[in-house]
Design a protein around this motif. Sequence first.
Motif, short mmCIF file in Angstrom:
data_model
loop_
_atom_site.label_atom_id
_atom_site.label_comp_id
_atom_site.label_asym_id
_atom_site.label_seq_id
_atom_site.Cartn_x
_atom_site.Cartn_y
_atom_site.Cartn_z
N ASP A 117 0.87 -1.17 0.00
CA ASP A 117 0.00 0.00 0.00
C ASP A 117 0.91 1.23 0.00
OD1 ASP A 117 -1.80 2.00 0.33
OD2 ASP A 117 -2.60 1.32 2.25
N THR A 169 -11.74 7.94 16.56
CA THR A 169 -13.19 7.75 16.73
C THR A 169 -13.51 7.46 18.19
OG1 THR A 169 -13.14 5.36 16.34
CG2 THR A 169 -13.39 6.77 14.40
N ASN A 174 -14.12 10.89 13.67
CA ASN A 174 -13.52 10.90 12.32
C ASN A 174 -13.51 9.48 11.76
OD1 ASN A 174 -12.87 13.74 12.48
ND2 ASN A 174 -11.22 13.16 13.89
N SER A 231 -13.22 6.83 9.34
CA SER A 231 -12.54 6.79 8.04
C SER A 231 -12.92 5.53 7.29
CB SER A 231 -11.03 6.84 8.27
OG SER A 231 -10.61 5.66 8.93
N GLU A 232 -12.23 5.34 6.17
CA GLU A 232 -12.48 4.15 5.35
C GLU A 232 -11.89 2.89 6.00
OE1 GLU A 232 -8.53 5.73 4.35
OE2 GLU A 232 -10.52 6.58 4.63
N ARG A 233 -11.22 3.06 7.14
CA ARG A 233 -10.62 1.88 7.78
C ARG A 233 -11.67 0.96 8.40
NH1 ARG A 233 -6.70 5.93 9.10
NH2 ARG A 233 -4.63 5.38 8.29
N GLY A 234 -12.87 1.46 8.61
CA GLY A 234 -13.96 0.54 8.98
C GLY A 234 -14.36 0.52 10.43
N ARG A 238 -18.12 0.33 10.70
CA ARG A 238 -18.83 -0.79 10.07
C ARG A 238 -18.82 -2.01 11.00
NH1 ARG A 238 -15.86 1.20 5.52
NH2 ARG A 238 -14.29 -0.43 5.78
N TYR A 274 -7.05 1.44 15.16
CA TYR A 274 -8.13 1.70 14.20
C TYR A 274 -9.15 0.57 14.20
CZ TYR A 274 -4.81 5.13 12.38
OH TYR A 274 -3.94 6.18 12.26
N TYR A 300 -9.97 -1.73 11.00
CA TYR A 300 -8.77 -1.96 10.18
C TYR A 300 -8.17 -3.31 10.54
CZ TYR A 300 -4.90 -0.18 7.34
OH TYR A 300 -3.98 0.04 6.35
#
Length: 609
Positions: free
Chosen positions: A79, A280, A295, A297-300, A303, A319, A335
């Motif tokens: 990544d 978060t 905040n 994020s797309e790290r999940g 979810r 995360y 994450y």
Amino acid sequence: MNNETNNKKKKKSFLHLLFINMFGTGKQKLSMLEEEQMQGPIRNIVKNFKSNKISMTGLIVFILIFIGVIVGPFIFKLDLSYTETSQQNVAPGQSFLKVPKSLNGKAEQISVGPTFSIAVTDDGQLYMWGKTKISKTINLKYVPKQMGKIVRVSAGYDHILALNEEGKLFAWGSDRQRQCAIPSDVAGLTNIVDIVAGYQCSVVLTADGKSYFFGNSSNNDYLTAHPYQGQLTKVAITSDAVMGLTKDGQAVYLGSQKNSYNKVPEFKSKIIDIATTASTMAAVDDQGQVYVWGNVSERGEGRFPAFDEKITSLQGGRYHYAALTENGNVYAWGYDNYNQATVPDKVTDADIKAVYTGFYQNYAITEDGSVLPWGLKGYILGSDELGRDILNRIVNGGRMSMTIGAISVVISTFIGVIIGSLSGFFGGKVDMVLQRVVEIVSALPFLPFAMILSALLGNSLTSTQRIYLMMVVLGVLQWPSLSRLVRAQVLAAREMEFVTAAKAVGIKSMTIVFKHILPNVISVIIVSATLDFATCMLIEATLSYLGFGVPAPQPTWGNMLYGSNNSIVIQNFWWRWVFTSIILGICVICINLTGDGLRDAIDPKSQER
């Protein structure tokens, strides 16, 4: 029946016949005279090469490295945008989850730091494992003396808080932001019930519901005279904010600024537990309902799965979150780059009474007191200045370095063979013109020229375009030596009888050059291309080391060494340059040994000379 069987045995497949034609007569033993007459030249080369143990060792090692860098990227995903400040410059090792065996059955509480963990037992003893060295002078394993019986610990980013049974607070580790400097009003407290160590800060909670903050107040939004002071039962810290749980079951933000942390959801019932990640906040109510805000994020972190059971407690990592249900089951989400959000079967199958989570490590304590860890074990080859796994970058960087070397060699070989063949066969004016071109290209100062070209075009090109530029520059400037070798071989071959015969029967000149002469000088080309492969890899590494090659974050072995180009890294973080240098050196040595062995196998008389 026997005749049919014998016919099948005698009938050879196409591949078998092709192999026989290439390598000789297969496994059938031949007499010395038969071998000289019938063995193929390639089989002789292979036989000579196999007899050279040093070259064979070099070839085997190179093949292993090659397979590693080709197959490895499918396992070690790269990544390019990944950075992690909490994992910077971690020394090699996998000790993050090595829980001392003597802790089993006695663990009362565990707290998790970025690269270390600390536990307190039911008799007040401390256990610590992982990477505890913060700097040359700071090591967390050197705990204060005479602390008495410890009842609670908290691991921060680079410091630790501990509370003994008498309510006395201790702090040690990095104190650059005064996070270990216990204020006098806090030192005089005798009713401390909870402690939380965060990033450059510490928070203490008393039995009467008041919180005390000390450390870096500029980085953390905390309001000392908050309206909820005196009503708190728990506090939790993100990387820059503080959240509290009140006695009447509310999750409240303890700062003064307007941000995403202020957007606390409307809870349907009483909150029973809170937790935080780096950015978060989360809460669970007495119905088992989970809320996440901040905040996200797309790290999940937001979810979370649908729970079939009632959640009773929450823990937050860097995360990701981990939740414990009333039936002793553990769930995790967020994450998952180090499998920290994937609960292992050993935890799923056990009855868990407590879960402790922090950064990328998790610990579940079973009903019988066993400690079951999962998550990040550590880094086999350490991490770099941005918290990236060096093993991952060596594997992915190796593929890029070899790709650049291979394509550059293909380009230089193609140009060198064409120029050398035409120059040697036609001679005269053609030879004179082409040799002047060779001399001009040879006269170019390679490294300065490549550096100037990279500097002129570098800023206007993308990272991918600079990689292509590197391949072309290496290929276009690397061919003169090969062209001269090919020219010399063609000059000798064009006077041979088979060339004269080909001319006599009217075969075209270009056909004679590329179809009849070139195959007879192919051994020189193969050896030269093999040795040039190692040279191109070294030149790419040199240019990248000097900052004129492939730019970061795309890794190559060269620019990984470029990132270690200062005395602080060389002296303190040896793993950032030692492993890369070793793998590059081994790879180049193995290619050269293979090339030398190939040359000796093709021309055995060269050894006699």
